[in-house]
Write a protein that holds these residues in place. Structure first.
Motif, short mmCIF file in Angstrom:
data_model
loop_
_atom_site.label_atom_id
_atom_site.label_comp_id
_atom_site.label_asym_id
_atom_site.label_seq_id
_atom_site.Cartn_x
_atom_site.Cartn_y
_atom_site.Cartn_z
N ARG A 152 0.71 -1.69 -0.51
CA ARG A 152 -0.44 -0.17 0.38
C ARG A 152 0.40 1.58 0.03
O ARG A 152 0.63 2.08 -0.50
N ILE A 153 2.01 1.59 1.03
CA ILE A 153 2.87 2.51 0.57
C ILE A 153 3.46 2.70 -1.12
O ILE A 153 3.52 3.88 -1.27
N GLY A 154 3.37 1.58 -1.14
CA GLY A 154 4.00 1.76 -2.99
C GLY A 154 3.10 2.68 -3.71
O GLY A 154 3.35 3.00 -4.43
N TYR A 155 1.62 1.66 -3.55
CA TYR A 155 0.24 2.97 -4.25
C TYR A 155 0.70 4.53 -4.00
O TYR A 155 0.52 5.01 -5.13
N GLY A 178 7.82 3.35 -6.09
CA GLY A 178 6.50 2.75 -5.90
C GLY A 178 6.30 1.44 -6.87
O GLY A 178 5.58 0.77 -5.67
N VAL A 179 6.73 1.92 -7.93
CA VAL A 179 5.85 1.23 -9.18
C VAL A 179 6.81 -0.37 -8.27
O VAL A 179 5.93 -1.54 -8.28
N PHE A 180 7.96 -0.78 -8.11
CA PHE A 180 8.97 -1.85 -7.97
C PHE A 180 7.70 -2.67 -6.86
O PHE A 180 7.91 -3.55 -6.77
N MET A 181 7.27 -1.56 -5.55
CA MET A 181 6.92 -2.40 -4.89
C MET A 181 5.64 -2.83 -5.01
O MET A 181 4.55 -3.49 -4.15
N LEU A 182 4.70 -1.77 -5.96
CA LEU A 182 3.08 -2.59 -6.54
C LEU A 182 3.72 -3.84 -6.82
O LEU A 182 2.84 -4.36 -7.02
N PHE A 183 4.54 -3.97 -8.00
CA PHE A 183 4.32 -5.23 -8.36
C PHE A 183 5.33 -6.25 -7.75
O PHE A 183 5.12 -6.90 -7.83
N TYR A 184 6.38 -6.06 -6.60
CA TYR A 184 7.14 -7.08 -6.63
C TYR A 184 6.65 -7.45 -4.79
O TYR A 184 6.93 -8.20 -4.20
N HIS A 214 -4.21 -10.87 -2.32
CA HIS A 214 -4.95 -9.68 -3.33
C HIS A 214 -4.33 -9.68 -4.78
O HIS A 214 -5.03 -9.39 -5.67
N ARG A 215 -3.07 -10.59 -5.73
CA ARG A 215 -3.06 -11.52 -6.45
C ARG A 215 -3.78 -12.77 -6.60
O ARG A 215 -3.19 -13.46 -5.77
N LYS A 216 -4.39 -13.21 -7.71
CA LYS A 216 -4.98 -14.20 -8.34
C LYS A 216 -3.31 -15.13 -8.92
O LYS A 216 -3.38 -14.60 -10.05
N THR A 217 -2.20 -15.60 -8.18
CA THR A 217 -1.31 -15.67 -8.52
C THR A 217 -0.78 -17.99 -8.09
O THR A 217 -1.26 -17.43 -6.70
N GLY A 218 -0.74 -18.08 -8.84
CA GLY A 218 0.38 -19.65 -8.32
C GLY A 218 1.03 -19.92 -6.80
O GLY A 218 1.20 -20.72 -6.10
N ASP A 219 1.70 -18.96 -7.01
CA ASP A 219 2.46 -18.72 -5.41
C ASP A 219 2.46 -17.91 -4.45
O ASP A 219 2.51 -19.39 -3.62
N PHE A 220 1.16 -17.69 -4.07
CA PHE A 220 0.41 -17.72 -2.76
C PHE A 220 -0.21 -19.42 -2.69
O PHE A 220 -0.34 -19.75 -1.25
#
Length: 646
Positions: free
Chosen positions: A146-149, A575-581, A607-613
């Motif tokens: 959220r800080i990234g946003y 901020g962009v890196f924090m949002l993406f990574y 908050h992301r639909k990825t297989g990692d989680f």
């Protein structure tokens, strides 16, 4: 949000235009490049100064406003979400999550602590909340997403505000209010009107000044559309020395300037050397090494008459940027020296079909303006130039900058001297000498007396016409006296007679028998003499000597918003890196006593639909099963999505 994205796209398009189309150039350059129609269109759109165009400033203002409103509305909720543990959940809601598992454990006294340690080992912050009849462990990780946003949006605002601080909005405002006028004349700075000067306290600017060696300046020129304004500096700059290094071909390799800053605030002058990418910063101003040019080199010229006696020559001592009033062939002219270049690098074809770069040596450019104010531009090389295997003195001429130079090429002899050519020209214009040469040769050729005199007169007439007007002079004479049907045949006969007559004069100038090389020179000389009347000037100015003086092109900027632009760019990038990574993830572990032991509900969401989680959830479930072992004969019951990762 959608508006901000649209505005960012518009800014990107405008920035692409500003990058591809070089900004703040002289309007004459744009007019020659695009033509009158598109020049007018692009000017009305403000494309020659995109970043100061009203429409671009409006886009930036809306972008800042939209992004600021977005931060104001979203940031408080995001900060609350970061601090929140989301512990107001029920067992039913946990079971309905996409990632959840449930089993019955025999339980132990250390089960709660062991489970907390498992989650902490996974990088989660963990909090225990006792409930009525149950215990709840809540865990969270990646809340800085959220800080990234916030950083991304705040970075856009900060960078835009910094750009506004460095822009020429203040300059535009003064012009709109009628407090400033743009100077369009090429005049010295001390002749510029007061309303075209900017005060020392001007917040931001980017200007240029060309400083000759040994001279000082306390001002810079700011380009504004088709003119400029003058910016006063709070200190004085002196160019102590300018140095330039060249490659073997003569092309510039590097250049640097030794500067001296003189200011009342300094106990002694500040001396520093600047070079490309190595500027000098002083009192909020940054001085860059931008370019170089002539600094007023002294030139020694020889004016060789082209239409009169070539021996009646004038010697002129002048300098670059100076103007000289001259009387040439009875007419008043003004000589304006524009530039002097010590090195001139041009591509020359080689024998194998490739190209190589060669230095053609010094040249100078000038304008010759007649009494009516009409000027032609000339470019003349000091040393002979090799063209198609032969050496020539080259001088180009054009009527406007939109044209290419048309070159007059005067041949030189084996000693690289043009004296033979000018002696040939003088001989052709000496009617008594031409008459004597032709008469003697015709008489000695054995021609009958009845034919020798008409032949001699015809040859003399052709030589006179040629010396006065070249081949075009002969053609003009034919058009007056010969019917059109016979002109071509008569012209060919004239050429044969003319060449014979010119050859007689040329051999007399040589004073010996002509060789094959001499006749090659003769052919080139005849072509050059034919072009002399159409050169566009009554004289040819030849450079006989020079004292080279260079000037350093300095770009001086005052950029109070530079720090904020860099800060905003850094915030935006981070901020962009924090949002993406960085992914926001939450876990809940519900422990509730039951008849068979302890009922365990483990749930999580990202908050992301990825297989990692999903894979991480399955791994944590396995580790928790070890801390909270299943009762005999029972196993965890994951929901449908969690099964895919088991």
């Amino acid at each position: 949000m959608n508006l901000a994205v649209l505005l960012l796209c518009m800014v990107a398009v405008a920035s692409a235009i500003g990058t591809l189309l070089q900004q703040n150039q002289p309007y004459q350059d744009y007019l020659l490049r695009f033509g009158p129609f598109w020049f007018e269109v692009f000017e009305r759109l403000g494309l020659y100064d995109v970043y100061a165009a009203p429409w671009f400033l409006c886009i930036m203002a809306f972008l800042v406003l939209s992004t600021s409103v977005c931060i104001y509305r979203q940031a408080p909720g995001m900060l609350r979400e970061m601090r929140s543990w989301s512990d107001r959940v029920q067992s039913r809601s946990l079971r309905n999550m996409k990632h959840s598992a449930e089993w019955t454990s025999s339980g132990s006294d250390t089960a709660l602590n062991d489970s907390a340690q498992v989650l902490q080992a996974g990088g989660y912050q963990v909090r225990h909340k006792p409930l009525k009849g149950a215990d709840l462990l809540t865990a969270k990780r990646g809340m800085t997403n959220r800080i990234g946003y916030i950083l991304t949006h705040l970075g856009i605002v900060v960078a835009c505000v910094g750009g506004a601080l460095d822009s020429n909005i203040q300059l535009k405002w003064r012009e709109w209010m009628g407090n400033m006028s743009v100077e369009t004349r090429n005049i010295p700075a001390n002749q510029v009107a007061d309303d075209s000067w900017l005060d020392i306290d001007n917040n931001a600017f980017r200007g240029n000044v060309n400083l000759p060696e040994g001279q000082r300046a306390d001002l810079v020129f700011l380009s504004v559309r088709d003119g400029y304004v003058v910016q006063k500096l709070p200190f004085e700059i002196e160019l102590k020395d300018f140095r330039i290094e060249h490659y073997k071909t003569g092309q510039p390799k590097s250049f640097e300037s030794d500067l001296v800053i003189r200011d009342e605030q300094l106990e002694e002058p500040l001396e520093q050397t600047i070079a490309v990418n190595h500027p000098l910063s002083y009192r909020g101003h940054t001085i860059y090494q931008a370019s170089f040019q002539d600094g007023g080199s002294k030139l020694s010229l020889e004016a060789i008459p082209l239409l009169d006696n070539a021996s009646d020559r004038q010697t002129i001592e002048t300098a670059v940027f100076e103007q000289e009033a001259l009387t040439l062939s009875g007419q008043r002219y003004q000589l304006e020296i524009d530039d002097f270049r010590l090195f001139n690098i041009h591509a020359v074809p080689t024998d194998n079909g490739d190209e190589e770069f060669k230095n053609f040596g010094p040249n100078f450019t000038y304008k010759l303006r007649d009494s009516a104010g009409v000027a032609k531009e000339f470019e003349t090389y000091m040393a002979p130039v090799l063209v198609d295997g032969r050496w020539y003195i080259s001088s180009g001429v054009r009527s406007s900058v939109s044209e290419s130079f048309r070159y007059l090429r005067i041949p030189v002899d084996e000693q690289r001297s043009s004296d033979r050519f000018w002696r040939f020209v003088e001989a052709l214009r000496d009617t008594d000498r031409v008459k004597a040469i032709i008469t003697d040769n015709v008489a000695s050729s054995g021609q009958q007396p009845a034919l020798s005199q008409p032949l001699s007169q015809a040859m003399q007439l052709l030589v006179a016409r040629f010396a006065e007007g070249g081949y075009e002079g002969i053609v003009a004479d034919l058009e007056e006296r010969v019917p059109e049907a016979r002109r071509q045949a008569v012209f060919q006969a004239y050429l044969e007679v003319l060449r014979s007559a010119l050859g007689l004069v040329y051999v007399d100038v040589l004073g010996r028998e002509a060789t094959t090389e001499d006749w090659v020179f003769f052919d080139d000389a005849v072509e050059a003499i034919s072009a002399l009347p159409h050169y566009g000037s009554p004289v040819l100015f030849r450079l006989t000597g020079f004292e080279h003086k260079q000037a350093s092109g300095l770009q001086i900027t005052k950029s109070p918003g530079k720090f904020w632009v860099y800060l905003g760019s850094a915030m935006l990038t981070l901020g962009v890196f924090m949002l993406f990574y960085i992914s926001r993830r939450r876990l809940w572990l519900w422990l509730e006593p039951s008849d068979r032991g302890v009922r365990v509900i483990f749930a999580g969401q990202s908050h992301r639909k990825t297989g990692d989680f999903g894979r991480e959830f399955a791994l944590l479930e396995s580790e928790l099963s070890s801390a909270l072992p299943h009762n005999d004969g029972t196993e965890s019951t994951p929901n449908a999505e969690s099964k895919q990762h088991h």
